[in-house]
Design an enzyme around this catalytic site. Structure first.
Site, PDB file in Angstrom:
ATOM      1  N   CYS A  86       0.833  -1.204   0.000  1.00 44.57           N
ATOM      2  CA  CYS A  86       0.000   0.000   0.000  1.00 44.57           C
ATOM      3  C   CYS A  86       0.871   1.257   0.000  1.00 44.57           C
ATOM      4  O   CYS A  86       1.548   1.517  -0.983  1.00 44.57           O
ATOM      5  CB  CYS A  86      -0.975  -0.048   1.191  1.00 44.57           C
ATOM      6  N   HIS A 200      -3.503  -5.754   0.942  1.00 41.46           N
ATOM      7  CA  HIS A 200      -2.826  -5.951   2.232  1.00 41.46           C
ATOM      8  C   HIS A 200      -2.735  -7.436   2.585  1.00 41.46           C
ATOM      9  O   HIS A 200      -3.636  -7.970   3.231  1.00 41.46           O
ATOM     10  CB  HIS A 200      -3.601  -5.232   3.336  1.00 41.46           C
TER      11      HIS A 200
END
Lengths: 226, 738
Positions: A86, A200
């Site tokens: 991310c 994630h």
């Protein structure tokens, strides 16, 4: 044998990454943004998600100039395993350890969702053990991967497009955020030892959290560093 | 602002200035009596803030004490920054819900963002690391001109703050009604986990101990925020914009980490957030709790702007600031930690034993006010009450609904914003950061969070409920129902409800009908929380939610917290049984579905749930889910069993068949019984119905993705595509905003 988790002011997935490395049986330690060296015995590095330095400039831009990032670059150049998740992916792009850049989602909104992904390459330690499809959560405001068309062609040719979002628009972009060629993650480095991805994996690597599709990424770091 | 702005810090004030600051004649007289003289401008500012409705609870204090706040698990009840309940193994759950209604109406993005910031600080000042956020929002009618911008701005603001800070926002409750056209509700909730031997309180004790100012610098933003929240709006609310604070979640995250590092040392005595009324409330509250005094040098306060007066520094509501008291000799420990996190950390004063808050600026004393008397002798009003004089009538819409069919009822229900899919909002919130979210509020009646690194699979759950629509009809019964619904939501995820935080949103307390509603709401809450043994450990009161003489519906928001092991299994397969806890609902009075058949013209009755039935069904639901006999479960919610079936259908990949006693809107729309509708795996359904005789099988999970209602003779089917109207309901409201 330590997985270093880089900690910037504003990182907010740092604790999750430390936890998940330990949950798969590895050992982990933080590397502070002002440190000039990675912790002794570092065998792999995670650049975690969050809002480094508040992301008041371009996402990841300030972080890329921090002292620890010079150490991360040297580590990656020497063939070490580096995973950027991310905001960490955005930082690795800013560092030019990975090609391309991440722009604001086409929808103009933050998006948090479980997404289906396809593995597009089996190059390097992060991808060789992955199944061909997987489900991971995303949570970002700037996840639209962009680069010049010829460079995207080159990426594809070199097996550097690692993951794509399964749901696409008619022109092949990600329905989720407008990513070109629906790219969710790329690999780089001379041995494909650097990876960045918007989803994630650390949030889906334990049965208690409803799935383990993210676990291979973490195991790769722990094993690859052994 | 004319009279006050003409005065300097140390000018003695007059009655006109006092009135402008928000003090009544009697309050001004009382202030003079406490001081033994006429206050100067700084002192007036401090007193008026401390005695504002927002800080002193002067209209509500006499009633709030009726709420049950004790129980064997309660570690910290009301009165501190947040409440704490023991969850075993040396851990506590720390939580609070708080309103940020007025600022969010004026500036929705910053107003709601700083609401999240404030509630996070309330929780982490206690020593807790926040692991979950939630919110309850009320907006004006979906078609009202202001609603799209307010809705969009509030959701973006909440998302911005929580996402950046790094706490998952896993639960939301949103509804729309004309009653909120002029005053929206933004109630923010935060929950954290605290080691019971590491709780910190807002106290300034130990004579000579240093007082530190930490966090962001002080600016001119938010001055008079507390007094603004203590007054009604008129149509020129746009002019109030400068008093809304600006939030910086990045700085707050640094503040959290620095504070938690400080807590782990032995350097700290006490800590207090600078929330409403900023430096004033933090210094006065810390001193009065400790029974001592403080001496503050305002020249040392870090400021963003030059030339700020003492008055401005004391009343600024700049965000992300804290006051902390350290042990003498440990100053460097504190300084080093805050330097690491690149935050201001300045010693601004010390603890004294004279009981006075003494403020100094420019080498001159600018205020000297006794701390304890200002708190103890704060005004307290038992305001006149008068019940509203509307008689309850039969609801004429019942017949219209009965004349409709299931297809018509469900089709009308789907796109209703109040019962729509929460996806549009929840997808804008990071619900998974922290890797603790076992189940979020997207397809579940409550969010469930793992207590990471705790023994076994300890988990906590949360939900926020408001039945403003029912409280508008009968405040006491509506409040009772609010608690019961929240209670059942927690039971439906297999957890035991252990505590409540309440946020009481009401109109103008000087209006006897509004005051009466407030008192009745407290009575309802007190009865429900007492009956169900869920203590109220924290909360806040927001009054004066009134614009141009029109008050909002009385809205007690109940944030309920539960404790259990893990979360519902959530996985289902074709052939699993659909089960009903309790008997089919029957009576339509008070049902949400009636709104689909015209506007309510008079107050109409609604059926109360029997306390015993709530307890019995709640217990059965809790036991069955905790035992793994039920994988997914929805308790009674607005929209009835029809809505519950839709919620279940929306959350799974397969389909559902529900066998109704009669294929008519009645059983699917009625809300007169506290029932539950769930999915039981084939392997456990027999044990389930044997152990719980009140549970009956009323259908099954289908292979194909359809929702089918059947009785003995007929059937009505909905396709997955029909859910789109429900899924898009909220996105449609903000479609034109940019």
């Amino acid at each position: 044998m330590t997985v270093a988790v880089v900690r910037f002011p504003g990182s907010n997935c740092d604790r999750d990454c430390l936890h998940v490395v330990e949950a798969v049986g590895g050992s982990a330690a933080y590397a502070w943004h002002q440190d000039t060296a990675l912790p002794a015995g570092t065998t792999a590095v995670i650049v975690p998600g969050g809002f480094s330095y508040g992301d008041y400039l371009r996402t990841g831009a300030i972080a890329a100039h921090s002292p620890i990032c010079a150490a991360v670059r040297a580590f990656a150049d020497a063939g070490g395993l580096v995973l950027g998740i991310c905001n960490g992916f955005q930082i690795l792009c800013e560092l030019r350890l990975l090609p391309g850049a991440l722009a604001d989602n086409t929808g103009g909104r933050f998006v948090c969702r479980l997404v289906e992904l396809s593995r597009e390459s089996d190059q390097g330690p992060f991808l060789s053990q992955l199944p061909t499809t997987l489900t991971l959560p995303v949570a970002h405001h700037a996840g639209r991967y962009v680069d010049a068309p010829d460079r995207l062609d080159a990426l594809a040719a070199q097996g550097q497009i690692a993951l794509t979002y399964t749901q696409k628009t008619d022109d092949g972009r990600a329905a989720l955020n407008g990513s070109e060629r629906a790219i969710a993650g790329v690999v780089g480095g001379r041995a494909h030892n650097v990876m960045g991805l918007m989803p994630h994996p650390e949030r889906r690597a334990e049965a208690r959290l409803g799935g383990c599709d993210g676990r291979p990424f973490i195991t790769a770091l722990v094993k690859g560093g052994a | 602002m004319s009279r006050l702005s003409q005065l300097t810090d140390t000018d003695v004030v007059d009655i006109a200035a006092a009135e402008e600051a928000g003090l009544s004649d009697m309050e001004f007289a009382r202030a003079q009596k406490i001081l033994g003289r006429v206050p100067n401008k700084v002192e007036l500012g401090c007193i008026a803030s401390m005695w504002s409705e927002h800080c002193s609870y002067k209209s509500s204090r006499v009633h709030l004490k009726k709420l049950p706040s004790e129980g064997p698990r309660v570690v910290q009840g009301p009165g501190e920054n947040a409440g704490i309940i023991d969850i075993g193994d040396g851990l506590g759950v720390c939580f609070k819900v708080e309103s940020h209604n007025h600022p969010s109406f004026i500036e929705p993005f910053q107003g709601s963002a700083t609401g999240v910031g404030g509630i996070l600080r309330d929780v982490f000042t206690m020593g807790a690391r926040p692991i979950a956020l939630g919110n309850l929002l009320r907006f004006g009618a979906a078609h009202h001109e202001k609603t799209p911008r307010l809705f969009d701005g509030v959701v973006r603001g909440i998302g911005h703050y929580g996402n950046c800070f790094g706490a998952p926002t896993s639960y939301t409750d949103v509804a729309f009604a004309n009653a909120f056209n002029g005053n929206i509700l933004v109630n923010a909730f935060a929950l954290g986990i605290v080691p019971l031997d590491g709780i910190f309180l807002g106290t300034a004790s130990g004579v000579g101990n240093p007082i530190f100012y930490v966090g962001a610098k002080t600016g001119r933003d938010g001055i008079h925020g507390a007094t603004m929240a203590s007054d009604a709006f008129s149509d020129d609310e746009e002019l109030e914009r400068p008093t809304v604070q600006v939030g910086d979640p990045f700085r707050e995250k640094l503040l959290l980490e620095a504070c938690l590092e400080c807590f782990a040392t032995d350097a700290l005595v006490g800590i207090q957030d600078m929330g409403a009324a900023g430096l004033t409330s933090s210094t006065f509250e810390m001193a009065s709790r400790a029974g001592g005094g403080v001496h503050i040098d305002l020249d040392k306060v870090p400021t963003r702007e030059a030339g700020m007066s003492a008055y401005e520094k004391m009343l600024s509501e700049s965000q992300e600031r804290m006051v902390l008291v350290a042990h003498k000799g440990k100053e460097q420990v504190v300084r080093d930690i805050f330097a690491k996190w690149e935050l201001d950390c300045v010693e601004i004063g010390r603890v004294t034993d004279d009981g006075m808050v003494v403020l100094e600026q420019g080498g001159q004393e600018v205020a000297r006010v006794p701390a304890r008397p200002l708190a103890d002798e704060a005004p307290k009003y038992d305001r006149p009450c008068h019940p509203a004089t509307m008689s309850l009538k039969r609801d004429e819409r019942v017949a219209d609904m009965q004349a409709d069919n299931v297809k018509g009822f469900i089709t009308r229900l789907m796109p209703q914003p109040d019962v729509a899919s929460r996806r549009f909002v929840l997808e804008q919130f990071d619900r998974h950061v922290g890797a603790s979210t076992l189940v979020d509020g997207m397809h579940s009646p409550a969010a469930v969070h793992d207590v990471v690194d705790s023994p076994a699979d300890k988990a906590v759950s949360l939900c926020l409920v408001a039945r403003d629509d029912l409280c508008a009809i009968e405040p006491s019964s509506g409040a009772l129902r609010t608690v019961q619904e929240a209670y059942l939501r927690i039971c439906a995820v297999g957890h035991e409800p252990i505590g409540v935080s309440d946020c009481l949103n009401h109109g103008n307390p000087q209006n006897p009908e509004q005051m009466n509603a407030f008192v009745e709401v407290i009575e309802g809450l007190a009865q429900a929380c007492g009956d169900l043994s869920v203590p109220v450990v924290s909360g806040n009161v927001s009054l004066y939610n009134e614009t141009d003489g029109r008050s909002i519906w009385p809205t007690p928001t109940i944030a309920m917290v539960g404790l259990g092991r893990g979360a519902p299994a959530m996985t289902v397969a074709p052939g699993d049984a659909v089960v009903l806890f309790g008997a089919w609902p029957e009576r339509l009075e008070g049902a949400f579905g009636l709104r689909l058949y015209g506007k309510l013209t008079d107050r109409t009755m609604f059926a109360d749930w029997a306390h015993g039935e709530v307890l019995r069904t709640g217990r059965a639901m809790r036991e069955a889910v905790a035992a793994g006999q039920v994988a997914r479960l929805w308790p009674m919610v607005p929209g009835g069993v029809g809505r519950m079936a839709i919620e279940l259908f929306d959350g799974i990949a397969h389909g559902l068949e529900v066998v109704v006693p009669k294929l008519a809107p009645g059983p699917l729309a009625a809300e007169d019984r506290p029932v539950g509708l769930g999915i039981a795996p084939q392997a456990t359904v027999e044990a389930l119905t044997r152990q719980h005789p009140d549970v009956q099988v009323v259908g099954k999970v289908l292979e194909e993705g359809r929702l089918r209602f059947v009785d003995g003779t007929d059937e009505v089917t909905f396709e997955r595509a029909d859910l789109a109207r429900r899924d898009e309901a909220w996105a449609r409201i903000v479609a034109g905003v940019r």
